[in-house]
Write a protein that holds these residues in place. Structure first.
Motif, PDB file in Angstrom:
ATOM      1  N   LYS A 214     100.473  -2.206  20.296  1.00  0.00           N
ATOM      2  CA  LYS A 214      99.204  -2.916  20.436  1.00  0.00           C
ATOM      3  C   LYS A 214      98.092  -2.021  19.913  1.00  0.00           C
ATOM      4  O   LYS A 214      98.252  -0.796  19.818  1.00  0.00           O
ATOM      5  CB  LYS A 214      98.956  -3.266  21.898  1.00  0.00           C
ATOM      6  N   LEU A 215      96.926  -2.631  19.609  1.00  0.00           N
ATOM      7  CA  LEU A 215      95.808  -1.843  19.087  1.00  0.00           C
ATOM      8  C   LEU A 215      95.413  -0.723  20.042  1.00  0.00           C
ATOM      9  O   LEU A 215      95.107   0.396  19.620  1.00  0.00           O
ATOM     10  CB  LEU A 215      94.604  -2.746  18.820  1.00  0.00           C
ATOM     11  N   THR A 216      95.432  -1.019  21.339  1.00  0.00           N
ATOM     12  CA  THR A 216      95.076   0.013  22.322  1.00  0.00           C
ATOM     13  C   THR A 216      96.086   1.158  22.307  1.00  0.00           C
ATOM     14  O   THR A 216      95.712   2.323  22.476  1.00  0.00           O
ATOM     15  CB  THR A 216      95.001  -0.597  23.731  1.00  0.00           C
ATOM     16  N   GLU A 217      97.346   0.833  22.079  1.00  0.00           N
ATOM     17  CA  GLU A 217      98.385   1.856  22.033  1.00  0.00           C
ATOM     18  C   GLU A 217      98.253   2.710  20.772  1.00  0.00           C
ATOM     19  O   GLU A 217      98.462   3.932  20.809  1.00  0.00           O
ATOM     20  CB  GLU A 217      99.766   1.208  22.096  1.00  0.00           C
ATOM     21  N   VAL A 218      97.912   2.074  19.644  1.00  0.00           N
ATOM     22  CA  VAL A 218      97.696   2.819  18.397  1.00  0.00           C
ATOM     23  C   VAL A 218      96.548   3.809  18.585  1.00  0.00           C
ATOM     24  O   VAL A 218      96.639   4.983  18.203  1.00  0.00           O
ATOM     25  CB  VAL A 218      97.409   1.871  17.226  1.00  0.00           C
ATOM     26  N   LYS A 219      95.472   3.322  19.191  1.00  0.00           N
ATOM     27  CA  LYS A 219      94.303   4.173  19.428  1.00  0.00           C
ATOM     28  C   LYS A 219      94.679   5.378  20.282  1.00  0.00           C
ATOM     29  O   LYS A 219      94.290   6.516  19.998  1.00  0.00           O
ATOM     30  CB  LYS A 219      93.208   3.356  20.110  1.00  0.00           C
ATOM     31  N   GLU A 220      95.455   5.130  21.319  1.00  0.00           N
ATOM     32  CA  GLU A 220      95.904   6.188  22.227  1.00  0.00           C
ATOM     33  C   GLU A 220      96.752   7.221  21.495  1.00  0.00           C
ATOM     34  O   GLU A 220      96.553   8.436  21.634  1.00  0.00           O
ATOM     35  CB  GLU A 220      96.735   5.552  23.351  1.00  0.00           C
ATOM     36  N   ARG A 221      97.692   6.730  20.690  1.00  0.00           N
ATOM     37  CA  ARG A 221      98.599   7.621  19.976  1.00  0.00           C
ATOM     38  C   ARG A 221      97.849   8.463  18.943  1.00  0.00           C
ATOM     39  O   ARG A 221      98.146   9.658  18.772  1.00  0.00           O
ATOM     40  CB  ARG A 221      99.704   6.806  19.295  1.00  0.00           C
ATOM     41  N   VAL A 222      96.911   7.845  18.255  1.00  0.00           N
ATOM     42  CA  VAL A 222      96.132   8.587  17.257  1.00  0.00           C
ATOM     43  C   VAL A 222      95.323   9.689  17.933  1.00  0.00           C
ATOM     44  O   VAL A 222      95.245  10.827  17.439  1.00  0.00           O
ATOM     45  CB  VAL A 222      95.220   7.638  16.452  1.00  0.00           C
ATOM     46  N   ARG A 223      94.737   9.388  19.065  1.00  0.00           N
ATOM     47  CA  ARG A 223      93.974  10.406  19.793  1.00  0.00           C
ATOM     48  C   ARG A 223      94.878  11.549  20.248  1.00  0.00           C
ATOM     49  O   ARG A 223      94.473  12.718  20.230  1.00  0.00           O
ATOM     50  CB  ARG A 223      93.251   9.773  20.980  1.00  0.00           C
ATOM     51  N   GLU A 224      96.095  11.237  20.630  1.00  0.00           N
ATOM     52  CA  GLU A 224      97.042  12.276  21.015  1.00  0.00           C
ATOM     53  C   GLU A 224      97.360  13.191  19.840  1.00  0.00           C
ATOM     54  O   GLU A 224      97.546  14.403  19.994  1.00  0.00           O
ATOM     55  CB  GLU A 224      98.338  11.646  21.536  1.00  0.00           C
ATOM     56  N   LEU A 225      97.429  12.596  18.642  1.00  0.00           N
ATOM     57  CA  LEU A 225      97.737  13.355  17.437  1.00  0.00           C
ATOM     58  C   LEU A 225      96.530  14.120  16.894  1.00  0.00           C
ATOM     59  O   LEU A 225      96.675  14.965  16.006  1.00  0.00           O
ATOM     60  CB  LEU A 225      98.262  12.419  16.338  1.00  0.00           C
TER      61      LEU A 225
ATOM     62  N   TYR B 117      93.432  -3.439   8.682  1.00  0.00           N
ATOM     63  CA  TYR B 117      91.990  -3.259   8.846  1.00  0.00           C
ATOM     64  C   TYR B 117      91.598  -3.185  10.318  1.00  0.00           C
ATOM     65  O   TYR B 117      90.734  -2.378  10.710  1.00  0.00           O
ATOM     66  CB  TYR B 117      91.229  -4.379   8.131  1.00  0.00           C
ATOM     67  N   LEU B 118      92.229  -3.990  11.148  1.00  0.00           N
ATOM     68  CA  LEU B 118      91.928  -3.946  12.572  1.00  0.00           C
ATOM     69  C   LEU B 118      92.354  -2.607  13.169  1.00  0.00           C
ATOM     70  O   LEU B 118      91.653  -2.045  14.022  1.00  0.00           O
ATOM     71  CB  LEU B 118      92.626  -5.106  13.280  1.00  0.00           C
ATOM     72  N   THR B 119      93.479  -2.089  12.710  1.00  0.00           N
ATOM     73  CA  THR B 119      93.941  -0.775  13.155  1.00  0.00           C
ATOM     74  C   THR B 119      92.945   0.309  12.776  1.00  0.00           C
ATOM     75  O   THR B 119      92.562   1.143  13.600  1.00  0.00           O
ATOM     76  CB  THR B 119      95.325  -0.456  12.546  1.00  0.00           C
ATOM     77  N   ALA B 120      92.519   0.307  11.522  1.00  0.00           N
ATOM     78  CA  ALA B 120      91.603   1.339  11.034  1.00  0.00           C
ATOM     79  C   ALA B 120      90.289   1.336  11.805  1.00  0.00           C
ATOM     80  O   ALA B 120      89.779   2.396  12.206  1.00  0.00           O
ATOM     81  CB  ALA B 120      91.338   1.136   9.548  1.00  0.00           C
ATOM     82  N   LEU B 121      89.736   0.168  12.028  1.00  0.00           N
ATOM     83  CA  LEU B 121      88.465   0.070  12.748  1.00  0.00           C
ATOM     84  C   LEU B 121      88.606   0.597  14.173  1.00  0.00           C
ATOM     85  O   LEU B 121      87.702   1.237  14.723  1.00  0.00           O
ATOM     86  CB  LEU B 121      87.994  -1.388  12.765  1.00  0.00           C
ATOM     87  N   ASN B 122      89.765   0.376  14.760  1.00  0.00           N
ATOM     88  CA  ASN B 122      90.012   0.706  16.160  1.00  0.00           C
ATOM     89  C   ASN B 122      90.199   2.198  16.415  1.00  0.00           C
ATOM     90  O   ASN B 122      90.013   2.672  17.535  1.00  0.00           O
ATOM     91  CB  ASN B 122      91.265  -0.047  16.623  1.00  0.00           C
TER      92      ASN B 122
END
Length: 355
Positions: free
Chosen positions: A229-240, A259-264
């Motif tokens: 999910k978008l929230t999970e992608v955001k979380e994982r990117v922050r971890e990285l 595009y939705l992923t990138a903005l998030n």
């Protein structure tokens, strides 16, 4: 001396296979050059144009193709002043025929000229043995260039497009860049970005492409977002990325989720670089854009100056696109397009070699 007839891959009907046939060799007029095509590489945009997904399809019949390396055979009557000689090896962006007189040409850049024509889109392209190119857009390839024509060809669309995006992103060493979509364009973007001194996070929905940039050394971190999910992608990117969003994101995919992923995943005041052209409407959360002061910046194939700068960077850093090991012939063009439609691009950019 060029012959009078040549082989060409012609789009006769939108959505149908290309036809290989004999057509007349064009004569260079005005500031145009007649060139002998050495290599013409296939871009995903070619597939989109032929299928009608972009601009409703080309004006048929039309020879497609817009990235190539060629050798100059003849100068048009007004071409000599541009300093290009018979025998020079050249590459050009797809733009041609800008007027040099309008506001865009004088005050912004010629590639925004409303009068331009586009090779392989509304003017004859490169999947043929000979074609004409605008001397005002051509970039001469230095004789001592270590790269082969097959490696150089994709630079003149895929390479220069992501170069334009990275240039407009104003990246600083030490920043973090997410490349969303690490296929053809994205793979080149990761190489350029790392050479600019930024941390690269590659995001895609295909493990093969992610593993390619990780093992190739051009991505510091990778993430498959397919089942997240978008929230999970955001979380994982922050971890990285040490607990924060990325400074910039280049979207090379033409999909809405990309595009939705990138903005998030952007930090406050982050930059979203739009490269991939979606085939559907992408809803943008303008509340997020406003409250986080996000910058959304478009990128496109640059003109002669930007193209020359990109080529020089490639030579200095020794960075060239990954190319398919197979030597494709013009008669293979429909097979090449089918492979691209199926997403089978992990072996690199496919190119027709005429030499």
């Amino acid at each position: 001396m060029a012959p009078t007839m040549m082989k060409a891959a012609v789009c006769k009907e939108v959505g149908q296979p290309l036809v290989i046939e004999e057509v007349p060799v064009p004569k260079p007029e005005g500031r145009h050059l007649l060139v002998r095509v050495q290599v013409a590489s296939l871009c995903h945009s070619d597939v989109s144009i032929v299928t009608g997904a972009v601009l409703g399809g080309p004006p048929v019949p039309l020879i497609i193709g817009h990235e190539a390396i060629s050798v100059v055979e003849e100068l048009g009557p007004d071409a000599a002043k541009y300093g290009i000689k018979v025998g020079d090896r050249v590459g050009t962006p797809l733009w041609q025929d800008w007027c040099f007189e309008c506001y865009e040409c004088k005050e912004i850049a010629p590639q925004f000229c409303p009068k331009i024509t586009m090779k392989g889109v509304n003017a004859p392209g490169y999947f043929c043995e000979y074609t004409t190119v605008d001397a005002a857009t051509a970039v001469v390839i230095p004789e001592n260039t270590p790269a082969s024509p097959v490696q150089l060809s994709p630079i003149f669309c895929a390479g220069v497009t992501v170069w334009d995006a990275l240039s407009r992103a104003c990246l600083k060493p030490g920043e973090t860049l997410a490349v969303v979509g690490v296929g053809g364009l994205g793979e080149i973007a990761t190489k350029y970005a790392q050479a600019l001194g930024v941390k690269v996070v590659g995001i895609d929905v295909r493990d093969e492409q992610l593993i390619g940039v990780k093992e190739g050394g051009s991505a510091d971190e990778i993430l498959n977002s397919r089942d997240l999910k978008l929230t999970e992608v955001k979380e994982r990117v922050r971890e990285l990325n040490k607990g924060r969003g990325v400074d910039a994101a280049v979207v090379t995919s033409g999909s809405k989720p990309a595009y939705l992923t990138a903005l998030n995943i952007l930090r406050a005041e982050g930059r979203l670089m739009a490269v991939g052209i979606p085939g559907e409407y992408v809803p943008i959360n303008m509340g997020l854009v406003a409250t986080q002061a996000i910058k959304i910046i478009g990128a496109k194939v640059p003109g002669q100056i930007g193209t020359a700068a990109c080529l020089d960077f490639c030579h200095r850093k020794g960075i060239y696109p990954k190319v398919h090991p197979r030597k494709f012939q013009l008669e293979d063009i429909n097979e090449m397009m089918d492979l691209m439609k199926a997403g089978k691009v992990d072996d690199g950019r496919m190119a027709v070699q005429f030499f």
